[in-house]
Motif scaffolding. Structure first.
Motif, PDB file in Angstrom:
ATOM      1  N   ALA A   1       0.978  -1.158  -0.094  1.00 27.40           N
ATOM      2  CA  ALA A   1      -0.009  -0.270  -0.614  1.00 27.40           C
ATOM      3  C   ALA A   1       1.012   1.537  -0.111  1.00 27.40           C
ATOM      4  CB  ALA A   1      -0.936   0.413   1.184  1.00 27.40           C
TER       5      ALA A   1
ATOM      6  N   LEU B   1       7.797   9.982 -12.398  1.00 18.14           N
ATOM      7  CA  LEU B   1       6.791  11.036 -12.604  1.00 18.14           C
ATOM      8  C   LEU B   1       6.921  11.993 -12.087  1.00 18.14           C
ATOM      9  CD1 LEU B   1       3.380   8.567 -12.123  1.00 18.14           C
ATOM     10  CD2 LEU B   1       4.838  10.025 -14.429  1.00 18.14           C
TER      11      LEU B   1
ATOM     12  N   ILE C   1      -3.892  14.260 -11.793  1.00 13.46           N
ATOM     13  CA  ILE C   1      -3.920  12.770 -11.499  1.00 13.46           C
ATOM     14  C   ILE C   1      -2.971  12.489  -9.539  1.00 13.46           C
ATOM     15  CG2 ILE C   1      -4.131  10.485 -12.071  1.00 13.46           C
ATOM     16  CD1 ILE C   1      -3.689  11.504 -15.187  1.00 13.46           C
TER      17      ILE C   1
ATOM     18  N   GLY D   1      -4.188  11.887  -5.776  1.00 20.60           N
ATOM     19  CA  GLY D   1      -4.238  10.558  -5.433  1.00 20.60           C
ATOM     20  C   GLY D   1      -4.901   9.176  -6.817  1.00 20.60           C
TER      21      GLY D   1
ATOM     22  N   ARG E   1       0.990  -1.959 -10.787  1.00 21.04           N
ATOM     23  CA  ARG E   1       0.509  -1.368  -9.799  1.00 21.04           C
ATOM     24  C   ARG E   1      -1.485  -1.666 -10.148  1.00 21.04           C
ATOM     25  NH1 ARG E   1       2.944   3.245  -6.984  1.00 21.04           N
ATOM     26  NH2 ARG E   1       1.119   4.388  -5.698  1.00 21.04           N
TER      27      ARG E   1
ATOM     28  N   TYR F   1      12.424  10.032   4.397  1.00 21.75           N
ATOM     29  CA  TYR F   1      12.027  10.329   5.624  1.00 21.75           C
ATOM     30  C   TYR F   1      10.962  10.245   6.290  1.00 21.75           C
ATOM     31  CZ  TYR F   1      16.808  12.092   3.328  1.00 21.75           C
ATOM     32  OH  TYR F   1      18.057  12.280   3.589  1.00 21.75           O
TER      33      TYR F   1
ATOM     34  N   ASN G   1      10.165   8.505  12.832  1.00 21.91           N
ATOM     35  CA  ASN G   1      11.210   7.541  13.235  1.00 21.91           C
ATOM     36  C   ASN G   1      11.926   7.172  11.991  1.00 21.91           C
ATOM     37  OD1 ASN G   1       8.271   6.337  13.720  1.00 21.91           O
ATOM     38  ND2 ASN G   1       7.285   5.678  12.216  1.00 21.91           N
TER      39      ASN G   1
HETATM   40  P1  AP5 Z   1       4.337   6.542  -5.486  1.00 24.71           P
HETATM   41  O1  AP5 Z   1       5.554   7.894  -5.558  1.00 24.71           O
HETATM   42  O2  AP5 Z   1       4.647   5.213  -6.091  1.00 24.71           O
HETATM   43  O3  AP5 Z   1       3.429   6.706  -3.643  1.00 24.71           O
HETATM   44  P2  AP5 Z   1       2.774   5.188  -3.215  1.00 24.71           P
HETATM   45  O4  AP5 Z   1       2.984   3.655  -3.615  1.00 24.71           O
HETATM   46  O5  AP5 Z   1       1.985   5.396  -2.902  1.00 24.71           O
HETATM   47  O6  AP5 Z   1       3.760   4.878  -2.479  1.00 24.71           O
HETATM   48  P3  AP5 Z   1       5.115   5.934  -1.481  1.00 24.71           P
HETATM   49  O7  AP5 Z   1       5.576   6.613  -1.891  1.00 24.71           O
HETATM   50  O8  AP5 Z   1       3.731   6.778  -0.689  1.00 24.71           O
HETATM   51  O9  AP5 Z   1       5.012   4.804   0.125  1.00 24.71           O
HETATM   52  P4  AP5 Z   1       6.371   4.300  -0.337  1.00 24.71           P
HETATM   53  O10 AP5 Z   1       5.503   2.636  -0.405  1.00 24.71           O
HETATM   54  O11 AP5 Z   1       6.798   4.423  -0.815  1.00 24.71           O
HETATM   55  O12 AP5 Z   1       6.919   4.251   1.951  1.00 24.71           O
HETATM   56  P5  AP5 Z   1       7.627   4.941   2.000  1.00 24.71           P
HETATM   57  O13 AP5 Z   1       8.888   4.176   1.879  1.00 24.71           O
HETATM   58  O14 AP5 Z   1       7.847   6.327   1.738  1.00 24.71           O
HETATM   59  O15 AP5 Z   1       3.244   6.901  -6.472  1.00 24.71           O
HETATM   60  C1  AP5 Z   1       2.531   8.046  -6.162  1.00 24.71           C
HETATM   61  C2  AP5 Z   1       1.947   8.390  -7.547  1.00 24.71           C
HETATM   62  O16 AP5 Z   1       2.219   8.005  -8.774  1.00 24.71           O
HETATM   63  C3  AP5 Z   1      -0.137   7.648  -7.214  1.00 24.71           C
HETATM   64  O17 AP5 Z   1      -0.847   7.329  -6.607  1.00 24.71           O
HETATM   65  C4  AP5 Z   1       0.083   7.265  -9.279  1.00 24.71           C
HETATM   66  O18 AP5 Z   1      -0.553   8.559  -9.298  1.00 24.71           O
HETATM   67  C5  AP5 Z   1       1.503   7.453  -9.618  1.00 24.71           C
HETATM   68  N1  AP5 Z   1       1.772   6.223 -10.116  1.00 24.71           N
HETATM   69  C6  AP5 Z   1       2.634   6.011  -9.611  1.00 24.71           C
HETATM   70  N2  AP5 Z   1       3.486   4.598  -9.842  1.00 24.71           N
HETATM   71  C7  AP5 Z   1       2.135   3.942 -10.949  1.00 24.71           C
HETATM   72  C8  AP5 Z   1       2.063   3.441 -11.357  1.00 24.71           C
HETATM   73  N3  AP5 Z   1       2.454   2.253 -11.826  1.00 24.71           N
HETATM   74  N4  AP5 Z   1       0.355   3.462 -12.304  1.00 24.71           N
HETATM   75  C9  AP5 Z   1      -0.372   4.200 -12.091  1.00 24.71           C
HETATM   76  N5  AP5 Z   1       0.216   5.468 -11.070  1.00 24.71           N
HETATM   77  C10 AP5 Z   1       1.079   5.600 -10.675  1.00 24.71           C
HETATM   78  O19 AP5 Z   1       7.732   5.183   3.772  1.00 24.71           O
HETATM   79  C11 AP5 Z   1       6.333   5.917   4.091  1.00 24.71           C
HETATM   80  C12 AP5 Z   1       6.912   7.020   5.587  1.00 24.71           C
HETATM   81  O20 AP5 Z   1       6.967   6.004   6.310  1.00 24.71           O
HETATM   82  C13 AP5 Z   1       8.336   7.477   5.010  1.00 24.71           C
HETATM   83  O21 AP5 Z   1       7.818   8.555   6.083  1.00 24.71           O
HETATM   84  C14 AP5 Z   1       9.307   6.880   6.074  1.00 24.71           C
HETATM   85  O22 AP5 Z   1      10.155   7.384   6.294  1.00 24.71           O
HETATM   86  C15 AP5 Z   1       8.401   5.920   6.766  1.00 24.71           C
HETATM   87  N6  AP5 Z   1       8.622   4.228   6.773  1.00 24.71           N
HETATM   88  C16 AP5 Z   1       8.499   3.446   6.246  1.00 24.71           C
HETATM   89  N7  AP5 Z   1       9.541   2.567   6.794  1.00 24.71           N
HETATM   90  C17 AP5 Z   1       9.302   2.257   7.926  1.00 24.71           C
HETATM   91  C18 AP5 Z   1       9.315   1.196   9.169  1.00 24.71           C
HETATM   92  N8  AP5 Z   1       9.771   0.298   8.500  1.00 24.71           N
HETATM   93  N9  AP5 Z   1       8.825   1.694  10.484  1.00 24.71           N
HETATM   94  C19 AP5 Z   1       8.535   3.343  10.327  1.00 24.71           C
HETATM   95  N10 AP5 Z   1       8.328   4.299   9.420  1.00 24.71           N
HETATM   96  C20 AP5 Z   1       8.857   4.138   8.283  1.00 24.71           C
END
Ligand code: AP5
Length: 212
Positions: free
Chosen positions: A8, A35, A52, A56, A88, A133, A137
Motif C-alpha cells: 500500500a 513521475l 492525477i 491520488g 500497479r 524520511y 521514525n
Molecule cells: P508512489 O510514489 O509510488 O507512491 P505510493 O505507492 O503511494 O508509495 P509511497 O511512496 O507513498 O510509499 P512507500 O511505500 O514508498 O513508503 P515510504 O518508504 O516512502 O506513487 C505516487 C503516485 O504516482 C500514485 O498515487 C499514482 O498517481 C502515480 N503512480 C506511480 N506509479 C504508478 C503506476 N505504476 N501506475 C499508475 N500510477 C502510478 O515510507 C512512507 C513513510 O513511512 C516515510 O516517511 C518513511 O520514512 C516511513 N517508514 C518507512 N518504513 C518504515 C518503518 N518500517 N517504520 C516506520 N516508518 C517507516
C-alpha cells in the motif's frame, strides 16, 4: 535478480528499495519518483500527470508502461532491477509479462491502513534525489535537510490526509489483486512492514534468499 516491491502507499517500498539498491547493487525503478521528477522538470509527461497524482488516482497504464520499458533498456539494469510502485494494475502486470520482463520475486510489504496514516503525516521527501524520511521514525541528521544531497526536504502534495484515504482506496481496488496474480506464479513473498526498517529489510532479504 529482478524484484517487485508491492504494498500500500506508505508501506515502506521506497525505504526498502533505497536499502536494497546498496545491498544488491541493482537500480530501483520507482515510477512515483520518475513521475515527480517529470513534474518538477515541467515536461509534457509531468503536465499530463500532475492533476492525477495530486488527487491520488492512478496514471494511465500506457504512460507507465512506456516509462518503465524505456528505463529497463538502460545498461544499469542488465544485472537486475527493483520495481518500486509498478506494476500497479493487472494490465500493467500482464503487459510486463507479455514484454518478457520477468521477475524472480514479488515482495509485498504488509501493513494496516491505520499505521499508514500516521506514517504519511510525518513523511518528508527530497525533491532532488527522492530520498524519504519520517520526522520521528527516520529523521534526517539535520532537520529538514536531505542526508544524501543536502536539499531542503518537502511534504508531498499527495500526503494530505484526504488524498491518503483516496490512495488507500485505489490500492485496495486496483493493486492488491496483484498479490494473487504473483502468488499464482509462485513468486509472492509476504513481509511484515509494521516493524523497524532494519527488521523489515532483514525479512525482505531472507524472503528473496539474498546473502548480504
Ligand atoms: P508512489 O510514489 O509510488 O507512491 P505510493 O505507492 O503511494 O508509495 P509511497 O511512496 O507513498 O510509499 P512507500 O511505500 O514508498 O513508503 P515510504 O518508504 O516512502 O506513487 C505516487 C503516485 O504516482 C500514485 O498515487 C499514482 O498517481 C502515480 N503512480 C506511480 N506509479 C504508478 C503506476 N505504476 N501506475 C499508475 N500510477 C502510478 O515510507 C512512507 C513513510 O513511512 C516515510 O516517511 C518513511 O520514512 C516511513 N517508514 C518507512 N518504513 C518504515 C518503518 N518500517 N517504520 C516506520 N516508518 C517507516
Amino acid at each position: 535478480m529482478n524484484l517487485i516491491l508491492l504494498g500500500a502507499p506508505g508501506a515502506g517500498k521506497g525505504t526498502q528499495a533505497e536499502l536494497l539498491v546498496k545491498q544488491l547493487s541493482i537500480p530501483a525503478i520507482s515510477t512515483g519518483n520518475m513521475l515527480r521528477e517529470a513534474m518538477a522538470n515541467g515536461s509534457e509527461l509531468g503536465k499530463k500527470v500532475k492533476q492525477i497524482m495530486d488527487s491520488g488516482m492512478l496514471v494511465p497504464d500506457d504512460l507507465i508502461l512506456a516509462l518503465v520499458s524505456d528505463r529497463i533498456q538502460r545498461e544499469d539494469c542488465k544485472n537486475g532491477f527493483i520495481l518500486d510502485g509498478v506494476p500497479r494494475t493487472l494490465t500493467q502486470a500482464a503487459a510486463l509479462d507479455a514484454a518478457g520482463i520477468s521477475v524472480d520475486y514479488a515482495v509485498s510489504i504488509e501493513i494496516d491502513d491505520s499505521v499508514i496514516e500516521s506514517r504519511m503525516s510525518g513523511r518528508r521527501v527530497c525533491p532532488k534525489c527522492g530520498a524519504s524520511y519520517h520526522v520521528v521514525n527516520i529523521p534526517p541528521k539535520t532537520e529538514g535537510i536531505c542526508d544524501c544531497c543536502g536539499s531542503e526536504l518537502k511534504v508531498r502534495v499527495d500526503d494530505l490526509p484526504e488524498t491518503v484515504h483516496k490512495r488507500l482506496a485505489v490500492y485496495h481496488a486496483s493493486t492488491e489483486v496483484l498479490k494473487e496474480y504473483y502468488a499464482k506464479q509462485g513468486k509472492l513473498c509476504l513481509v511484515n512492514g509494521d516493524q523497524p526498517v532494519g527488521d523489515t529489510n532483514r525479512d525482505v532479504l531472507k524472503a528473496i534468499g539474498a546473502k548480504v
